[in-house]
Scaffold this active site. Sequence first.
Site, PDB file in Angstrom:
ATOM      1  N   PHE A  69       0.832  -1.194   0.000  1.00  0.00           N
ATOM      2  CA  PHE A  69       0.000   0.000   0.000  1.00  0.00           C
ATOM      3  C   PHE A  69       0.865   1.241   0.000  1.00  0.00           C
ATOM      4  O   PHE A  69       1.825   1.336   0.759  1.00  0.00           O
ATOM      5  CB  PHE A  69      -0.862   0.066   1.263  1.00  0.00           C
ATOM      6  N   ASP A  70       0.486   2.194  -0.811  1.00  0.00           N
ATOM      7  CA  ASP A  70       1.036   3.526  -0.688  1.00  0.00           C
ATOM      8  C   ASP A  70       0.367   4.156   0.534  1.00  0.00           C
ATOM      9  O   ASP A  70      -0.700   3.719   0.948  1.00  0.00           O
ATOM     10  CB  ASP A  70       0.698   4.279  -1.979  1.00  0.00           C
ATOM     11  N   LYS A  71       1.005   5.152   1.129  1.00  0.00           N
ATOM     12  CA  LYS A  71       0.372   5.753   2.310  1.00  0.00           C
ATOM     13  C   LYS A  71      -0.530   6.935   1.941  1.00  0.00           C
ATOM     14  O   LYS A  71      -1.744   6.834   1.991  1.00  0.00           O
ATOM     15  CB  LYS A  71       1.429   6.212   3.319  1.00  0.00           C
ATOM     16  N   ASP A  74      -2.054   5.804  -5.505  1.00  0.00           N
ATOM     17  CA  ASP A  74      -2.827   6.899  -6.083  1.00  0.00           C
ATOM     18  C   ASP A  74      -1.966   7.876  -6.868  1.00  0.00           C
ATOM     19  O   ASP A  74      -2.474   8.643  -7.661  1.00  0.00           O
ATOM     20  CB  ASP A  74      -3.537   7.681  -4.970  1.00  0.00           C
TER      21      ASP A  74
END
Length: 751
Positions: free
Chosen positions: A432-434, A647
């Site tokens: 996951f990107d943060k 994102d």
Amino acid sequence: MTESPPSQFYDLRVRGMDCAEEVAALNRAVGPVVGGEERLQFDVLRGRMRVLASPDEVSVEEVRKAVARTGMRAEPWSDEREGVGAESFWARRGRTVLTALSGLLTLGGFALHAASAGGPVAAFTGIDPATGAETAIPLAAKVLYLVAILTGVWHILPRAWGAARALRPDMNLLMTVAITGAVGLGEWLEAASVAFLFALSQALEGWSVGRARRAVESLLDLSPTVARVRRADGGEETVSAGDVPVGTTVVVKPGEKIPLDAEIVLGTSEVDQAPITGESLPVYKGPGDEVFAGTINGGGALEVRTTRPAEETTLAHIVRLVEEAQSRRSPAERWVERFARLYTPAVMALAAAVMVLPPIAVGIWAGWAGWGGWSDWFYRGLVLLVIGCPCALVISTPVSIVAALASAARHGVLIKGGLFVEEPGRLDAIAFDKTGTLTTGEARVVRVVALDAGDGTGEAEVLAVAAALEARSEHPLARAIVAHAAERGVAIEPAEDVRALPGKGAVGRIGGRETWVGSHRYLVDRLGGGDGQGGSPAVDLASVEERLAELAADGHTAVVVGDESRVLGAIALADGLRPGVPEVIKALRRRGLDHLVMLTGDNRPTALAVAKEAGIDEVHAELLPEDKLGAVEELVARHGRVAMVGDGVNDAPAMGRSSLGIAMGAAGTDAAIETADVALMADDLSRLPWLIDHSRRTLAIIRQNIGFALGVKLVVFLLATVGLASLWAAIAADMGASLLVIANALRLLRG
Ligand code: ADP
Ligand code: MG
């Protein structure tokens, strides 16, 4: 957000293309004409063949001739939906009429036969129970049977002929041979009922494929076709949505569909965005907010200014993606195709062997005395031919995949290819990107500090510099900084030569001096002079780091602001977790995904605080975009199949390298959505566990179908070899199996 088709192409509608078998036949016949099979794309569901060449390069006429050689028919493509008026009654219903006729004539023939043979049992068994003699079939009954056969095979004959000429046996050929063979054996009733049942099964298949097709097209129907345009004189005028230029003011009444992507100018309303995002709750919108074509206006009247032409709206993209998704075949589909390609000829060879070998063996054994049994074996061979039809097998997988795609789209999960339907169910790890992915990306500035000792740089200047650099950035932190500056009424001198440094920050010139804003990592890189930006000699890194650690204490993100020679200050931003993230992480773990990793460009303390809250235990922080790529590569090497959820522009390379790129579809940048294989249209991470379940369910259904279809074949095969299965039983079993697997696949639509 879509990969547009190559600029040079044209489409044809191919009549009679319902099944992967036909696609294979078209590839063989048309491929050489257009310069290779890779120049052809098929959309079985919509009956569309796309030729990736200009009509000058490859003439439409030649392509149509090549299609005709397969026994199918190509027509110019028109975007009109199925069946609307344009087609003659015959084109729409001919098959149904012929099938019904075939059934009636078979019954008629049987009635005549029964009347002359002394009862239906005698006609059916061919033996008169009273005398034990064979019953003769009256000529009139034979004629009816013959016409029943012809009407039944009418639609498959050209294709059988095409397959025979190409020396590629397919099921049309198998059926034709089986029916001819049955006639040759004098089994008129069998021949007629097989012809009828085969026609019926084809018609039913066409119908069920049509049902899946309509499910996809119901997405298309979301887009309204007219817009109520506000004229210069204040009046209103209804115009086709396709003719409305960008920047037009359009009026949307309460309860109406919004015709085009637009920005609200006047009015507030709750907008139901479910058609695009799958979100069940309406979203409150007011002036300045974006609204999407196909979404439904709630109670308020709106005036909106259009931002995109009809063919480029978000909805149009989604529809195009779902359509194109079908042509990217899933592994299961490809497996089934390969299998079918071997299966049919193999069964044909087996059938020939059954027809020939046992009688010869018996003949040799019995000194040719037992040769008379050949017609029995010939018949068993024919039954095998019928079993050789792989259609139940071949049809079920694409229908499952399309049903899965359409149902996912309805739930706000855009899957960009059949290829990616199976992947989520098989993942071993998720990265996951943060910022903007696990967190809302709706950051708020919580503190601004000036770090400079002595020359009077104030908080306002720190903010002014940062805001000037961020003015045009789409980064969530940038938006927060600009908003905060506006709130505090800080005067902003526009910056020049602004450049975004994805994953790091931004640089630009203000009044001739070079300024920058970025992460701790960026500051360190600058001091190292590693990226050619020049060093900042006057910086006491240790004391800056101390202040940053303070700011980052509560999981706040801290960015540093500076110019050529100094660090001016720092800004702390709060960016909370998206609601429900800890539950999502738990739900993923319950599904057996133990390797959940955070990859972020943000500072380490911030990253750790957020990861702890989310329930993620592996954290890689201060990553540049290429580091994220490297981290994903390493995860792939360590765990196998890895999804990357992100994102930002800086996530795109990592998403490209992962086994499955997943983008936040609403807040995500175009770069991320473009690279992704799956987009979560409502940025709702709880769709991830759903997607994994959906993928596993789809795979389970595909497996059930393949197992069931093959199982039925095996049973009939065993019965046939011992002489217990008749031709019509074999085809009825095949038809029943086709219907069951299709019905099973369509369960996916209910999601
Ligand atoms: P994540 O990897 O968590 O999504 P990003 O890669 O978008 O975060 O950003 C990483 C870090 O780079 C941010 O925490 C911030 O410090 C810095 N950064 C990136 N872009 C900007 C920007 N436009 N303005 C300020 N800082 C930025
Ligand atoms: Mg991000």
